[in-house]
Write a protein that holds these residues in place. Structure first.
Motif, PDB file in Angstrom:
ATOM      1  N   GLY A 144       0.928  -0.822   0.027  1.00 52.25           N
ATOM      2  CA  GLY A 144      -0.076   0.488   0.106  1.00 52.25           C
ATOM      3  C   GLY A 144       0.379   1.081  -0.041  1.00 52.25           C
ATOM      4  O   GLY A 144       0.464   2.527  -0.803  1.00 52.25           O
ATOM      5  N   LEU A 145       1.984   1.154   1.027  1.00 54.28           N
ATOM      6  CA  LEU A 145       2.951   2.676   0.962  1.00 54.28           C
ATOM      7  C   LEU A 145       3.561   2.995  -0.871  1.00 54.28           C
ATOM      8  O   LEU A 145       3.356   3.691  -1.181  1.00 54.28           O
ATOM      9  CB  LEU A 145       4.021   2.168   1.737  1.00 54.28           C
ATOM     10  N   LEU A 146       3.794   1.348  -0.344  1.00 60.46           N
ATOM     11  CA  LEU A 146       4.815   1.261  -2.862  1.00 60.46           C
ATOM     12  C   LEU A 146       3.381   2.085  -3.453  1.00 60.46           C
ATOM     13  O   LEU A 146       3.628   2.780  -4.613  1.00 60.46           O
ATOM     14  CB  LEU A 146       4.636   0.244  -3.068  1.00 60.46           C
ATOM     15  N   ALA A 147       2.063   1.765  -3.450  1.00 60.38           N
ATOM     16  CA  ALA A 147       0.824   2.530  -4.401  1.00 60.38           C
ATOM     17  C   ALA A 147       0.381   4.196  -3.621  1.00 60.38           C
ATOM     18  O   ALA A 147       1.125   4.502  -4.514  1.00 60.38           O
ATOM     19  CB  ALA A 147      -0.028   1.348  -3.655  1.00 60.38           C
ATOM     20  N   MET A 148       1.542   4.662  -2.925  1.00 61.72           N
ATOM     21  CA  MET A 148       0.670   6.039  -2.629  1.00 61.72           C
ATOM     22  C   MET A 148       1.949   6.724  -2.886  1.00 61.72           C
ATOM     23  O   MET A 148       1.243   7.413  -3.291  1.00 61.72           O
ATOM     24  CB  MET A 148       0.585   5.675  -0.977  1.00 61.72           C
ATOM     25  N   LEU A 149       2.871   6.124  -3.171  1.00 64.63           N
ATOM     26  CA  LEU A 149       4.826   6.657  -3.403  1.00 64.63           C
ATOM     27  C   LEU A 149       4.191   6.810  -5.197  1.00 64.63           C
ATOM     28  O   LEU A 149       4.857   7.711  -5.793  1.00 64.63           O
ATOM     29  CB  LEU A 149       5.846   6.109  -2.982  1.00 64.63           C
ATOM     30  N   ALA A 150       3.759   5.794  -5.822  1.00 61.11           N
ATOM     31  CA  ALA A 150       3.442   5.277  -7.117  1.00 61.11           C
ATOM     32  C   ALA A 150       3.070   6.696  -7.744  1.00 61.11           C
ATOM     33  O   ALA A 150       2.154   7.157  -8.616  1.00 61.11           O
ATOM     34  CB  ALA A 150       2.809   4.202  -7.325  1.00 61.11           C
ATOM     35  N   SER A 151       1.287   6.935  -7.051  1.00 63.50           N
ATOM     36  CA  SER A 151       0.396   8.048  -6.821  1.00 63.50           C
ATOM     37  C   SER A 151       0.681   9.654  -7.286  1.00 63.50           C
ATOM     38  O   SER A 151       0.602  10.468  -7.269  1.00 63.50           O
ATOM     39  CB  SER A 151      -0.588   7.842  -6.417  1.00 63.50           C
ATOM     40  N   PHE A 152       1.840   9.419  -5.683  1.00 58.62           N
ATOM     41  CA  PHE A 152       2.205  11.188  -6.059  1.00 58.62           C
ATOM     42  C   PHE A 152       2.976  11.408  -6.657  1.00 58.62           C
ATOM     43  O   PHE A 152       3.494  12.748  -7.189  1.00 58.62           O
ATOM     44  CB  PHE A 152       2.862  11.117  -4.338  1.00 58.62           C
ATOM     45  N   TYR A 153       4.166   9.990  -7.793  1.00 56.71           N
ATOM     46  CA  TYR A 153       5.188  10.827  -8.254  1.00 56.71           C
ATOM     47  C   TYR A 153       4.343  10.575  -9.630  1.00 56.71           C
ATOM     48  O   TYR A 153       4.757  12.054 -10.834  1.00 56.71           O
ATOM     49  CB  TYR A 153       5.873   8.806  -8.815  1.00 56.71           C
ATOM     50  N   PHE A 154       3.775  10.032  -9.634  1.00 61.61           N
ATOM     51  CA  PHE A 154       2.080  10.997 -11.338  1.00 61.61           C
ATOM     52  C   PHE A 154       1.557  11.790 -10.817  1.00 61.61           C
ATOM     53  O   PHE A 154       1.588  12.615 -12.254  1.00 61.61           O
ATOM     54  CB  PHE A 154       1.506   9.088 -11.346  1.00 61.61           C
ATOM     55  N   LEU A 155       0.989  12.664  -9.466  1.00 58.27           N
ATOM     56  CA  LEU A 155       1.154  14.220  -9.297  1.00 58.27           C
ATOM     57  C   LEU A 155       1.868  14.605  -9.646  1.00 58.27           C
ATOM     58  O   LEU A 155       1.722  15.703 -10.451  1.00 58.27           O
ATOM     59  CB  LEU A 155       0.560  13.415  -8.191  1.00 58.27           C
ATOM     60  N   SER A 156       3.358  14.359  -9.235  1.00 58.86           N
ATOM     61  CA  SER A 156       4.151  15.479  -9.419  1.00 58.86           C
ATOM     62  C   SER A 156       4.579  15.395 -11.262  1.00 58.86           C
ATOM     63  O   SER A 156       4.907  16.472 -11.990  1.00 58.86           O
ATOM     64  CB  SER A 156       5.515  14.601  -9.026  1.00 58.86           C
ATOM     65  N   GLN A 157       4.221  14.041 -12.008  1.00 58.03           N
ATOM     66  CA  GLN A 157       4.407  13.778 -13.302  1.00 58.03           C
ATOM     67  C   GLN A 157       2.884  15.417 -14.186  1.00 58.03           C
ATOM     68  O   GLN A 157       3.521  14.736 -14.985  1.00 58.03           O
ATOM     69  CB  GLN A 157       4.584  12.811 -13.488  1.00 58.03           C
ATOM     70  N   GLY A 158       2.457  15.570 -13.415  1.00 58.19           N
ATOM     71  CA  GLY A 158       1.429  16.242 -13.736  1.00 58.19           C
ATOM     72  C   GLY A 158       0.360  15.307 -14.593  1.00 58.19           C
ATOM     73  O   GLY A 158      -0.585  16.151 -16.029  1.00 58.19           O
ATOM     74  N   TRP A 159       0.523  13.652 -14.448  1.00 61.74           N
ATOM     75  CA  TRP A 159      -1.233  13.015 -14.661  1.00 61.74           C
ATOM     76  C   TRP A 159      -2.479  14.096 -14.358  1.00 61.74           C
ATOM     77  O   TRP A 159      -3.290  13.137 -15.612  1.00 61.74           O
ATOM     78  CB  TRP A 159      -0.485  11.821 -14.070  1.00 61.74           C
ATOM     79  N   ALA A 160      -2.730  14.682 -13.615  1.00 63.00           N
ATOM     80  CA  ALA A 160      -3.574  15.322 -12.739  1.00 63.00           C
ATOM     81  C   ALA A 160      -4.227  16.953 -13.886  1.00 63.00           C
ATOM     82  O   ALA A 160      -4.771  16.998 -13.852  1.00 63.00           O
ATOM     83  CB  ALA A 160      -4.374  15.739 -11.543  1.00 63.00           C
ATOM     84  N   MET A 161      -3.212  17.420 -14.625  1.00 60.10           N
ATOM     85  CA  MET A 161      -3.586  18.411 -15.258  1.00 60.10           C
ATOM     86  C   MET A 161      -3.250  17.662 -17.196  1.00 60.10           C
ATOM     87  O   MET A 161      -2.286  17.230 -17.490  1.00 60.10           O
ATOM     88  CB  MET A 161      -1.557  19.129 -15.613  1.00 60.10           C
ATOM     89  N   ALA A 162      -3.942  18.729 -17.748  1.00 63.65           N
ATOM     90  CA  ALA A 162      -4.237  18.294 -19.062  1.00 63.65           C
ATOM     91  C   ALA A 162      -3.451  19.124 -19.953  1.00 63.65           C
ATOM     92  O   ALA A 162      -2.642  17.899 -20.610  1.00 63.65           O
ATOM     93  CB  ALA A 162      -5.816  19.058 -19.394  1.00 63.65           C
ATOM     94  N   THR A 163      -2.242  19.203 -19.439  1.00 61.86           N
ATOM     95  CA  THR A 163      -1.092  20.215 -20.359  1.00 61.86           C
ATOM     96  C   THR A 163       0.068  18.586 -20.248  1.00 61.86           C
ATOM     97  O   THR A 163       0.882  18.567 -21.218  1.00 61.86           O
ATOM     98  CB  THR A 163      -0.582  21.289 -19.767  1.00 61.86           C
ATOM     99  N   TYR A 164       0.088  17.988 -19.001  1.00 60.24           N
ATOM    100  CA  TYR A 164       0.977  17.111 -18.964  1.00 60.24           C
ATOM    101  C   TYR A 164       0.014  15.802 -18.874  1.00 60.24           C
ATOM    102  O   TYR A 164       0.980  14.556 -18.668  1.00 60.24           O
ATOM    103  CB  TYR A 164       2.110  17.627 -17.355  1.00 60.24           C
ATOM    104  N   SER A 165      -0.910  15.424 -18.878  1.00 56.48           N
ATOM    105  CA  SER A 165      -1.258  14.451 -18.576  1.00 56.48           C
ATOM    106  C   SER A 165      -1.235  13.083 -19.615  1.00 56.48           C
ATOM    107  O   SER A 165      -0.770  13.386 -20.994  1.00 56.48           O
ATOM    108  CB  SER A 165      -2.667  13.851 -18.618  1.00 56.48           C
ATOM    109  N   PRO A 166      -0.897  11.950 -19.345  1.00 59.31           N
ATOM    110  CA  PRO A 166      -0.490  10.686 -20.731  1.00 59.31           C
ATOM    111  C   PRO A 166      -1.403  10.820 -21.615  1.00 59.31           C
ATOM    112  O   PRO A 166      -1.561  10.365 -22.299  1.00 59.31           O
ATOM    113  CB  PRO A 166       0.411   9.771 -20.062  1.00 59.31           C
ATOM    114  N   PHE A 167      -3.198  11.000 -20.819  1.00 60.26           N
ATOM    115  CA  PHE A 167      -4.221  10.395 -21.515  1.00 60.26           C
ATOM    116  C   PHE A 167      -4.800  11.520 -22.821  1.00 60.26           C
ATOM    117  O   PHE A 167      -4.609  12.390 -21.993  1.00 60.26           O
ATOM    118  CB  PHE A 167      -4.749  10.553 -19.990  1.00 60.26           C
ATOM    119  N   PRO A 168      -4.692  11.031 -23.547  1.00 61.96           N
ATOM    120  CA  PRO A 168      -5.604  11.883 -24.457  1.00 61.96           C
ATOM    121  C   PRO A 168      -6.819  12.991 -24.549  1.00 61.96           C
ATOM    122  O   PRO A 168      -7.199  14.008 -25.033  1.00 61.96           O
ATOM    123  CB  PRO A 168      -5.824  10.962 -25.639  1.00 61.96           C
TER     124      PRO A 168
END
Length: 355
Positions: A144-168
């Motif tokens: 669970g800790l590793l999953a939380m760290l992965a989520s925070f890493y993806f947030l830091s990489q801008g996954w929740a932002m339209a400009t930087y999100s890897p999703f179309p």
């Protein structure tokens, strides 16, 4: 042959209990929505004016602590023991540091990452599992800790932002106002993550010191007053250092919403959630409520927001929190019905330590 009457009575009692909790759940959702709304107004104010985070937090803490002192009057009634007052004062120092780190994290990382970073307090459940749990469940908590760290890493990489999100698919706006947040790294994410851990720690200390609702409110007044006193010299120093080139702007809505919804109302809302709904802050159910509020505010404020990327990050974080804070089945069964003694039967931020 057994009669089906007991089964029908159990169903009826369960249904009535659900009906009684429905108004409280609505209050919980509305309260958290107002608190998150205050977070967005605070972020817009801090980002547009460049105001000092420490001064802003102090100006909001001061009237909040006055409110709790006047409302709770901790100096009246039964005298408080030193074993209760001293931890509350220490908890005030932790609370002051939490507000500083969280405010700086909000200003540098944006509201989505700052709000989700608060759930990093679930790592206390991992610590509890490592120290006092069984071997099989330790690995679940570490996962669970590793999953939380992965989520925070993806947030830091801008996954929740339209400009930087890897999703179309995203809902980016063509307005320049939609591009106020910047891409940050894990270094900047440390501010909201550390603030989330401190927030969970102060909740654990408050829960262990205060066993009754009225006592909890009295000690919270002492804690918030202590936090204001700890923050006062830091705020004065920050004002002296920045007084030569920065004027302190004022926004009535930013300050009033933070005081009313972000510091006063949210305390009562969290108390209702813990005491009546058996829902602690670092729990998947609480995260689900916050995620819905964030989606609404991101759309209303026309932020640089990717709905799909945010849902992916929130889902990974929710799974991590569930694994990090889940109790084993035998302990959960033994805790059923023990919430009146201060033990929650759903998820916990940290298992009670032996005294």
């Amino acid at each position: 042959m057994m009669s089906p009457k007991p089964l029908s009575e159990n169903r009826g009692s369960s249904h009535s209990a659900t009906m009684r909790q429905t108004p409280l759940q609505i209050i919980h959702v509305v309260g958290n929505f107002m608190r998150i709304w205050s977070v967005y107004s605070m972020y817009r104010y801090l980002s547009q004016t460049g105001a000092s985070v420490v001064l802003f937090m102090f100006c909001c803490l001061l009237p909040s602590c006055i409110w709790f002192l006047v409302a709770q009057k901790p100096w009246k009634g039964r005298a408080l023991a030193n074993t209760q007052v001293v931890p509350s004062v220490v908890n005030g120092g932790i609370t002051a540091l939490y507000f500083i780190l969280w405010g700086k994290g909000l200003k540098s990382c944006g509201p989505v990452r700052a709000i989700l970073g608060e759930y990093s307090g679930a790592v206390l459940g991992v610590l509890s599992g490592v120290l006092y749990g069984r071997g099989g469940h330790v690995w679940k908590k570490v996962g669970g800790l590793l999953a939380m760290l992965a989520s925070f890493y993806f947030l830091s990489q801008g996954w929740a932002m339209a400009t930087y999100s890897p999703f179309p698919f995203s809902n980016a706006s063509s307005d320049d106002e939609a591009h106020t947040e910047q891409l940050v790294g894990m270094k900047e994410m440390l501010f909201p993550i550390l603030a989330g851990i401190l927030s969970a720690l102060r909740r654990v200390i408050a829960r262990r010191v205060s066993l009754k609702n009225q006592l909890k409110r009295r000690l919270h007044a002492i804690t918030l007053t202590s936090a204001t006193c700890f923050l006062f010299p830091v705020a004065m120093w920050d004002m002296i250092i920045g007084s030569n080139n920065v004027e302190l702007p004022f926004s009535a809505w930013a300050f009033s919403s933070t005081i009313l919804f972000g510091m006063i109302l949210i305390f009562y809302i969290d108390s209702i959630a813990e005491e009546r709904l058996h829902m602690v802050f670092s729990s998947p159910r609480h995260l689900l409520v916050a995620a819905g509020c964030i989606i609404i505010m991101e759309i209303v404020y026309k932020m640089d927001f990717s709905l799909l990327g945010f849902l992916v990050c929130a889902a990974i974080l929710g799974i991590g929190i569930y694994e990090a804070t889940s109790l084993d089945r035998s302990r959960r069964d033994s805790f059923q019905g023990s919430s009146s003694n201060g033990i929650l039967d759903d998820q916990v931020e940290m298992s009670p330590l032996p005294t």
